[in-house]
Scaffold this motif. Sequence first.
Motif, PDB file in Angstrom:
ATOM      1  N   TRP A 123      -5.322  -9.338   0.901  1.00 34.76           N
ATOM      2  CA  TRP A 123      -4.232 -10.037   1.603  1.00 34.76           C
ATOM      3  C   TRP A 123      -4.285  -9.754   3.107  1.00 34.76           C
ATOM      4  CZ3 TRP A 123       0.087  -8.058  -2.211  1.00 34.76           C
ATOM      5  CH2 TRP A 123      -0.086  -8.701  -3.437  1.00 34.76           C
ATOM      6  N   ALA A 124      -4.736  -8.540   3.463  1.00 36.67           N
ATOM      7  CA  ALA A 124      -4.829  -8.162   4.879  1.00 36.67           C
ATOM      8  C   ALA A 124      -6.160  -8.556   5.499  1.00 36.67           C
ATOM      9  CB  ALA A 124      -4.628  -6.648   5.014  1.00 36.67           C
ATOM     10  N   GLY A 125      -6.983  -9.253   4.727  1.00 35.95           N
ATOM     11  CA  GLY A 125      -8.272  -9.693   5.252  1.00 35.95           C
ATOM     12  C   GLY A 125      -9.355  -8.632   5.223  1.00 35.95           C
ATOM     13  N   VAL A 126      -9.176  -7.581   4.433  1.00 39.06           N
ATOM     14  CA  VAL A 126     -10.148  -6.491   4.328  1.00 39.06           C
ATOM     15  C   VAL A 126     -10.810  -6.559   2.958  1.00 39.06           C
ATOM     16  CG1 VAL A 126     -10.496  -3.994   4.455  1.00 39.06           C
ATOM     17  CG2 VAL A 126      -8.752  -5.085   5.879  1.00 39.06           C
ATOM     18  N   ASN A 127     -12.082  -6.252   2.904  1.00 40.64           N
ATOM     19  CA  ASN A 127     -12.839  -6.314   1.655  1.00 40.64           C
ATOM     20  C   ASN A 127     -13.001  -4.902   1.079  1.00 40.64           C
ATOM     21  OD1 ASN A 127     -14.712  -6.558  -0.421  1.00 40.64           O
ATOM     22  ND2 ASN A 127     -15.835  -8.194   0.599  1.00 40.64           N
ATOM     23  N   TRP A 128     -12.254  -4.624   0.002  1.00 38.25           N
ATOM     24  CA  TRP A 128     -12.368  -3.362  -0.719  1.00 38.25           C
ATOM     25  C   TRP A 128     -12.923  -3.602  -2.130  1.00 38.25           C
ATOM     26  CZ3 TRP A 128      -7.494   0.165   0.307  1.00 38.25           C
ATOM     27  CH2 TRP A 128      -7.507   0.569   1.656  1.00 38.25           C
TER      28      TRP A 128
END
Length: 406
Positions: free
Chosen positions: A207-212
């Motif tokens: 949702w925050a645009g980070v790839n985990w």
Amino acid sequence: MTGQSIAAWITAALVWTAALYQVRALFRRPGNPARWTVCAALFLAGAAVSSSAPATITYLNLLFDVPNLGMLVLYVLLIAVGASARLMLGYWHSPTEPAGRAAWRWAAVYALLIPVMCVLFALGDAPVERLTDFDTYYATTPLIAACIVLYLLALAAMAASVGVTCWRWATVAGRPWLRRGLRVLTASAATEVAFCAIRLAAVAARWAGVNWDAVNTKVAPAFAFAAPLLAAVGVALPACGQNLTRLWDRWHRYRAYRKLHPLWDALRRATPQIVPPARPPWWDIDLRLTRRLAEINDGRLALRSYTDAHVTEAACREGRLRGLEGDELTAVVEAARLKAAAAAKASGTRPSPSPGEAEGERGGADGASELAWLCRIAHAFAHSPIVGRAQQAASIDPSQEGARAT
């Protein structure tokens, strides 16, 4: 077939094995609702773990020709596990009717989540098959994301509730194996909460645009496999704990039997009459150990007139020089006395008694302490260098010249 699929199926087989163990007890008491909930929780947990295998998900998708249907099946099974866990805890707390009704109300709440999730999945858009990263791949897809978050929150809430409850019960549980089982269940619940937290964090990162995604696909599965295994162990421990205790006691007696062998063998060679011709059955370790203890004590008694006070004094000196004290020192002294006495009898020499010489400590007012005491002597008899040094020191002690009489 991937390693994750194999690991999932092995884990599921282990969980189902624990479930079958509970089924055996269920046949003896089929009217026990608590036992039914335990069996249901374990079978559903095994089914959920098996369904988490990428190969299983692929098969379900192909069978019904619906992309990602296998993931929905997995989510439904996990929610069903939560419902059965609530029932299990309710009946564990009290098998009375009020406790049962409260447990069924909790289960009903989780059961209602299943059609809600099915509707969200049916109305959502998930056309691309994702076997390991479905949660993060569709984290920003409306309705599908709601379905994912709903199951993770429900699963985390259930696990947290189970963990807190089991932890509280473990502090007041009277039976040791029940207490251990509750603590293992607490660890299982904590692992489940960690699994949900990792996946929720990976979804929130999208949702925050980070790839985990790596955290979701590499770390989370380890917690997903560990939680049901711990749960199966925690549920099984109160039921099979007494069997484990008996096995451990049997193993402890067998080790003690083997540990006594060097001392017993030396006494048997010195006095063969202490061993009756008829030996106990090889499988009856209790009888064999009892006989060995009796034969060792008979052998010690037969060697009493061959003990040498000079060996005792030398062993005491050597032991104190090496920092021994208490029971450890006494055991080494007794081992030295017995080894010297056995050698004296074999050579036909009989030391003359010395004033004030005391008989070796028997040690132990009951069977358990007697066994521990003789094991300590046997260990010193076979391994302590002080035993040999005491004999050498006594043999060159000028104070014993003329004290020996053949």
